[in-house]
Design a protein around this motif. Structure first.
Motif: not given
Length: 450
Positions: A121-138
């Motif tokens: 519980x020491x990290x905050x999720x970056x969110x589904x939108x961030x994951x989608x961005x990485x999947x599309x742009x990397x």
């Protein structure tokens, strides 16, 4: 036509005094940077009066390069950013998180600790939108999403890790002049690489220099070989299951990858000094055979750091060069790349911290780092012209050409295996033990840790 930052409407949002502008490493509006992406970010984000603290493993020159980037974020948003580098980050960040005094962002040198901290519980999720961005742009985007996704404290998979700065291990080094003199061409597939290996032997020469020596860490270079061969003989999900031990070391897939390494390393005719010299040759000395006259070898597989151990004055791209350690043309596994890298995780959330993660999505943020030493990015929208030199640009091409990227597997395994029995097992294998015997020994060591 490039917009001049200081003349644009967004410049007002920067509140950039002349003194501050002079502190920026690259003059706004000049060069091949994507200033438009920076202007757009600056005009949309104001964090004046807010602060962001970042802890990471970068020291000396690497820290200076990162601080040069932070200066642009500060000018764009008005936020105050402080970076602290440490060579004991992996211990300190846990202590700080447990004490409730964590920085806003931690830069993890590998996913293992991030996974553990997310589960606690020491990290905050970056969110589904961030994951989608990485999947599309990397390039190989889903690989980066997978590497940044871990179970949270409730066991639910969430995207926690944003990779920023990567290195490449799937490389073969050679001397272009030696290839030209011998009439050899750079192989484009594993089949061609094996054929070249046999051709060099047929010509009366020795194809490979391989060395596993590294003091107390002797054996680690062979684990990179095995990991690369796993990615060239098995689907990525099999690799992932192997790293987590869902697929055991004794599985035929793993034994097969070990034997693929053995095809190169256990043949006396293929290796300088013969197979017996592999385990005793220091990895730092191993590539020197490329540069002897006549050459002691023609090929050396090692990561992008190895030029540090080339003879003084060696110019990469002229005196020495590299090519992608190729995949099998006969297998439908694309172009996998093995490597490592650093990832950002939010350890203390606030608005400006979220804004910094958004800043890292701009091509500009990556390009500022590309123009400095030692940075590679899988972001597809960057301008490769911004890389510091042709070597970094060529390494970037390998990364952008990847269809799959996987992290160094031994770094993700328990220390007793990944930095223990796997290393020693590979030494035993090059010394003559069978792949089955070695795999069984490594698996038993893993089982003993459970």
């Amino acid at each position: 036509m490039k917009k001049m930052l200081l003349l644009s409407a967004a410049a007002a949002a920067l509140t950039m005094g002349a003194a501050h502008a002079a502190d920026l490493k690259f003059t706004p509006g000049e060069g091949d940077f994507n200033w438009e992406s920076y202007e757009g970010f600056a005009s949309a984000n104001d964090y004046n009066g807010q602060s962001v603290t970042i802890a990471g493993p970068w020291l000396a020159g690497e820290a200076v390069s990162f601080e040069n980037l932070l200066a642009y974020f500060e000018e764009a948003t008005g936020a105050d950013v402080r970076y602290v580098g440490s060579d004991s980050l992996e211990q300190q960040i846990v202590i700080d998180a447990e004490a409730g005094s964590a920085p806003n962002i931690a830069v993890f040198p590998q996913p293992g600790l991030a996974t553990t901290m997310a589960a606690r519980g020491f990290l905050s999720p970056l969110g589904a939108e961030a994951a989608s961005w990485v999947g599309e742009n990397y390039a190989a985007g889903q690989s980066w999403v997978d590497l940044g996704t871990y179970p949270d404290k409730d066991g639910t998979d969430q995207f926690f890790g944003f990779f920023f700065n990567v290195n490449v291990k799937s490389l073969v080094w050679y001397v272009p002049e030696n290839f030209e003199d011998a009439g050899y061409e750079v192989p484009k597939s594993m089949e061609e690489l094996k054929a070249l290996t046999e051709q060099i032997v047929a010509d009366g020469e020795t194809p490979w220099c391989i060395g596993l020596g590294s003091g107390g860490a002797t054996g680690w270079p062979a684990t990179d070989w095995v990991e690369d061969m796993m990615l060239r003989t098995q689907a990525p999900d099999v690799y992932d299951k192997w790293v987590s031990n869902e697929v055991k070391f004794t599985d035929p897939a793993v034994i097969g990858a070990i034997e693929e390494f053995g095809w190169f390393a256990r043949n006396d005719a293929f290796v300088a000094g013969g197979a017996d010299a592999v385990a005793t040759t220091d990895f730092r000395d191993s590539p020197k055979g490329l540069f002897s006259s006549p050459p002691q070898c023609y090929l050396h597989r090692q990561a992008s750091f190895i030029p540090a151990y080339f003879p003084d004055g060696t110019v990469v791209g002229q005196d020495a060069d590299f090519f992608y350690f190729p995949a099998y043309a006969g297998k439908d596994l694309g172009k996998p790349v093995l490597g490592a890298g650093t990832l950002m995780g939010i350890t203390k959330d606030n608005e400006a911290t979220r804004g910094f993660i958004e800043f890292l999505k701009t091509p500009f943020a990556h390009e500022v780092m590309m123009a400095q030493p030692g940075f590679l990015t899988p972001l597809k929208s960057v301008n490769p012209a911004n890389y510091l030199d042709d070597t970094q640009r060529a390494l970037g091409d390998v990364l952008l050409g990847a269809t799959t990227f996987r992290f160094d597997g031994s770094d993700l395994m328990p220390g007793g295996v990944g930095a223990g029995s796997f290393w020693t097992g590979m030494v035993d294998y090059t010394g003559g033990k069978s792949a089955e015997e070695v795999a069984d020994s490594i698996q038993k060591s893993w089982d003993s840790l459970k």
